[in-house]
Structures are given as C-alpha cells and as structure tokens.
Design an enzyme around this catalytic site. Structure first.
Site, mmCIF file in Angstrom:
data_model
loop_
_atom_site.group_PDB
_atom_site.id
_atom_site.type_symbol
_atom_site.label_atom_id
_atom_site.label_comp_id
_atom_site.label_asym_id
_atom_site.label_seq_id
_atom_site.Cartn_x
_atom_site.Cartn_y
_atom_site.Cartn_z
ATOM 1 N N ASN A 9 46.939 45.294 33.988
ATOM 2 C CA ASN A 9 45.784 44.538 33.858
ATOM 3 C C ASN A 9 45.786 43.859 35.264
ATOM 4 O OD1 ASN A 9 44.107 42.235 33.769
ATOM 5 N ND2 ASN A 9 45.142 41.037 31.988
ATOM 6 N N ARG A 97 43.075 47.195 31.059
ATOM 7 C CA ARG A 97 42.024 46.358 30.807
ATOM 8 C C ARG A 97 41.111 46.531 31.840
ATOM 9 N NH1 ARG A 97 41.568 39.955 32.155
ATOM 10 N NH2 ARG A 97 39.654 39.506 31.128
ATOM 11 N N HIS A 185 36.424 38.743 26.934
ATOM 12 C CA HIS A 185 37.846 38.415 26.481
ATOM 13 C C HIS A 185 38.055 39.150 25.189
ATOM 14 C CE1 HIS A 185 37.512 34.620 28.987
ATOM 15 N NE2 HIS A 185 38.227 35.338 29.539
ATOM 16 N N ARG A 245 34.533 29.245 37.753
ATOM 17 C CA ARG A 245 33.092 29.672 37.374
ATOM 18 C C ARG A 245 32.349 28.441 36.677
ATOM 19 N NH1 ARG A 245 35.103 34.940 34.329
ATOM 20 N NH2 ARG A 245 37.276 34.540 35.159
ATOM 21 N N GLU A 386 46.920 40.566 25.025
ATOM 22 C CA GLU A 386 45.852 41.432 25.428
ATOM 23 C C GLU A 386 46.587 42.635 25.552
ATOM 24 O OE1 GLU A 386 44.858 38.336 27.942
ATOM 25 O OE2 GLU A 386 42.756 38.869 27.786
#
Ligand code: ADP
Length: 411
Positions: A9, A97, A185, A245, A386
């Site tokens: 990742n 990812r 996500h 963000r 993940e």
C-alpha cells in the site's frame, strides 16, 4: 518450497507492506510479517513486525549517492530484507492497493504495461494516492520483471450501487464520459463486510453503515453486505471532512476560486486535497491526535465540524437505506478515538443509537460492541484489514478463481 505473497500500500511518503504465506484454496492466509518504509523523500526508515506484533527491524536506510530515496531504492531495501528473512519461502506475487479503477476495472487485475497506462488516466481523480500506487508497481516491475503483480481497486466494492447512487445530475454526455460517483475505501469496506456476520449475526445482512475514519474518511451504506451508497464520489474529495481534504463543497466555491480569486487548477487542487479538512480549519494539523490534544478554539471547531459532517451524512445514508440497524467504526480515528465515537453517537441518538459509554471508553484490541443492549442500532468497533483483502484477491487472481471468495467462505 512454500510461497509467499507480498501486499503493498504505497503512499506519498511511506510504503506499508504485509507478507503472507500462500494458503491452499479455502484455508486462511497467514500473515508472516508487516511493516513500512517511512520518510521516503526525507530520512527513510524500515520498520518490520513479525507474528504476534514483535518488532523485527527498526533501522535507518542509508542513502549513498542521491539525497532522496526513490521508490526503486525503497523496494530494493525491502526485497533485500525479505530475502534475508524468507526462511525458505519464494515470493509468488505482489498485490497492490490501487485507489482508482474507474469504470473499466470492476475486478482485481494482473498488471500489464497496457493496464498501467490505462490506470494513469485516473491520476487526476486521486492525486494523493494513484501516482504512488502506480509508481510502486513500476518500481517492482523494473526490479523483478517476471514477478506477477495484481492491482486491487478501492472503487470495486461500490460497483453494486444502484444507478441513482452513482449518477451525477449532469448532461448524459458527461456521465457517459465516466463522470459518475465511484466511491472509495472499497478494500476496507469489503473486509468489514466479510467479517460482519461473525459479530452482528443476521443483522449483518440488514441496513448497515460503516464509517471508515482514517486520514481519508468516508461512510458506506450496505444492504446484504453490498455497497448501496457512499459519501465519496467521483474523486477522493467528496463527502466527509478529512485530515487535509475538504469533503463536500459547493461547486460554486471552485468556480469562485478560479474565476474571482484567479487561482490556477493546480493551486485549487492543492488547497482542496492538502490544505483543507482538519488541517485547514484547525490551522494546526491534519492528524486527529494532534488536533484532539490542542485546546485552541480553532482545533475545537475543527472537531465540531468533523463530527457534524459525519452525523449529517449518516442521516443521508440512513435515508438511502430506509433505516439503520448497525453502525460500524473503523480505521485510525474510528478504531481509536473514543471521544469522536461518543460525539457521533450522541448526534445519532434520533436514529436509535444508544452508546454504552464504558464499553466505548475501554481500550480493548479487536472487534467489540459499544452500544447498550437496548439500543435499536448495534454499534461496533471493528478493526479494518485492507492488506488481508488484497492478499485474498491476489491469491484468487493467481489461482484463476473469481474474486469475492469470502462470500462462499474462502480464504
Ligand atoms: P490512513 O488513512 O493513512 O491509513 P489511518 O487509518 O492510520 O490512516 O488513520 C490515521 C488517523 O487516525 C490520524 O488522523 C490519526 O491521528 C488517527 N488516530 C490514530 N490513533 C488515534 C488515537 N488514539 N486517537 C485519535 N486519533 C487517532
């Protein structure tokens, strides 16, 4: 000889990784080690933990000629370490990812140069992630050209959303050019969906909202453990307020920044992706721990706004679901900030959420229920994984099986 899978990742300043023993189809994948290279572009450091969380390595990476460690040198270090600790295993593949797969990639894909070029096109839609995800694939391809690499997409899980959840109210020609709500996500949500029945029983297939609150943040509404709506949309900017963000923003603001304030596209991109959110409002940091530790009025307002946006969007997703039976918190903030969870749950009382304050405050590892027995909505903290999801997909692609094996009880 046993084979291992490596999961990567890759971000702007760090590469997270995990290595798994390849299992037979149908058996669980076992994690052998995980870690990260941090400080890429600065003072790089390699950290590795073994089974049971024992620290195996923590050392500075020395840079010989160039003052900056690039992705290739970072992976050379990593493969060197893995090679020395392989204990007779060979590396079978690397799973990555990749944040944006667009409309084209509805399944994990074995990477080819053509696929890489197609994925480049999505960089403007996820500028904080996509270029780093892809440069990791390129760096590994140049080091080990014959090693299979599999791209796993954060957009994929949301492909089940109904048309109305994905549509933008724009002219058809624009939508047909790919301007639609993708959601992100997805690897985290897919993992949570895979373990929901273990904790929630039959409610797992009911009306569930999962709150992935990390540096990036979004909510996903699930029914039958499939995504039916999410707060992130066309890009990774939409929806909740995040570390740096802005989240949902009137598009008129962007027109104003460009038209009236004369900002260029790059400056606006930097403002919205890197200088807004918790960082922009608090003026201190995009890291929740730092903001929570501060007692300035701006830091308090930043958290107020962060909570307000979650509570508001939770109401929106409950409307998409026609009710709410379970709420799950996950990722760095969702798993660790008891005060954030408490405030969100207080604001969600009208939906039937009743928090067990003591259970919420208890610092216990693993998944746990934090609602009262009488709560109409079951509230859980479930750590995400993940990396395991990417490892499962990578193994499935290599074995030529259909992904999503978890529904059938696979690895
Ligand atoms: P990423 O999206 O990069 O994977 P994480 O899921 O690791 O991020 O989440 C990082 C966020 O989690 C940061 O804002 C960090 O401050 C926050 N966080 C981690 N631990 C805690 C904690 N104990 N209390 C509050 N926030 C925390």
């Amino acid at each position: 000889m046993t084979q291992a899978l490596l999961v990567i990742n890759s971000g702007s300043s760090s590469v997270k990784f995990a290595a798994y023993d390849v299992a037979e189809p149908g058996s669980a994948l076992a994690r052998i080690a995980n870690g990260r290279i941090e400080g890429i572009g600065g003072k790089p450091r390699l950290l590795v933990w073994g089974q049971g969380g024992a620290l195996l390595e923590d050392r500075r990476i020395s840079i010989s000629s160039d003052p900056v460690l690039g992705p290739e040198e970072a992976f050379e270090e990593l493969f060197d370490w893995l090679g020395r600790h392989a204990a007779g295993r060979t590396l079978g593949a690397v799973g990555h990812r990749v944040v944006h797969g667009g409309e084209r990639f509805a399944r994990p894909a074995l990477v080819t140069p053509e696929i890489l070029a197609q994925l480049d096109a999505f960089t403007p839609l996820a500028p904080l992630h996509q270029p780093h995800n892809l440069s990791a694939i390129r760096a590994i391809a140049s080091l080990l050209p014959d090693l299979p690499q599999v791209a796993c997409f954060d957009t994929e899980f949301h492909a089940t959303q109904p048309w109305v959840a994905q549509a933008c109210a724009l002219p058809r020609a624009i939508t047909q050019a790919g301007v639609k709500r993708y959601g992100f996500h997805g690897l985290s949500y897919e993992y949570i969906a895979s373990v929901l029945p273990d904790y929630l029983g039959p409610v797992a297939n009911g009306r569930v909202v999962v709150a992935h609150l990390g540096n990036g943040a979004s909510l996903c509404a699930m029914r039958n453990r499939r995504s039916i709506a999410s707060t992130m949309g066309f890009s990774t900017l939409d929806g909740l307020m995040m570390g740096t963000r802005c989240g949902s923003l009137d598009p008129g603001v962007v027109l104003h920044l460009i038209g009236a304030l004369g900002m260029g596209v790059q400056a606006v991109e930097k403002l919205l992706y890197e200088q807004s959110g918790l960082l922009g409002v608090s003026g201190i940091s995009g890291d929740m721990r730092t903001v929570e530790a501060s007692d300035t009025p701006e830091a308090r307002q930043a958290i107020d706004l962060y909570v307000y946006r979650i509570a508001q969007q939770l109401g929106c997703l409950a409307a998409s679901l026609g009710g709410l039976e379970a709420l799950v918190f996950t990722a760095g903030i969702g798993e660790n900030s008891a005060s954030l969870r408490r405030r969100v749950c207080e604001d969600a009382a009208w939906l039937g959420v009743a928090l067990d304050v003591d259970a919420n405050e208890a610092h216990l590892p693993g998944a746990r229920c934090i609602s009262t027995p009488g709560s109409r909505v079951a509230v859980w903290v479930i750590p995400t994984n993940e990396e395991l999801m990417i490892a499962r997909h990578t193994q499935a692609v290599l074995q030529g099986r259909e992904a999503h094996d978890w529904r059938g009880g696979g690895a």
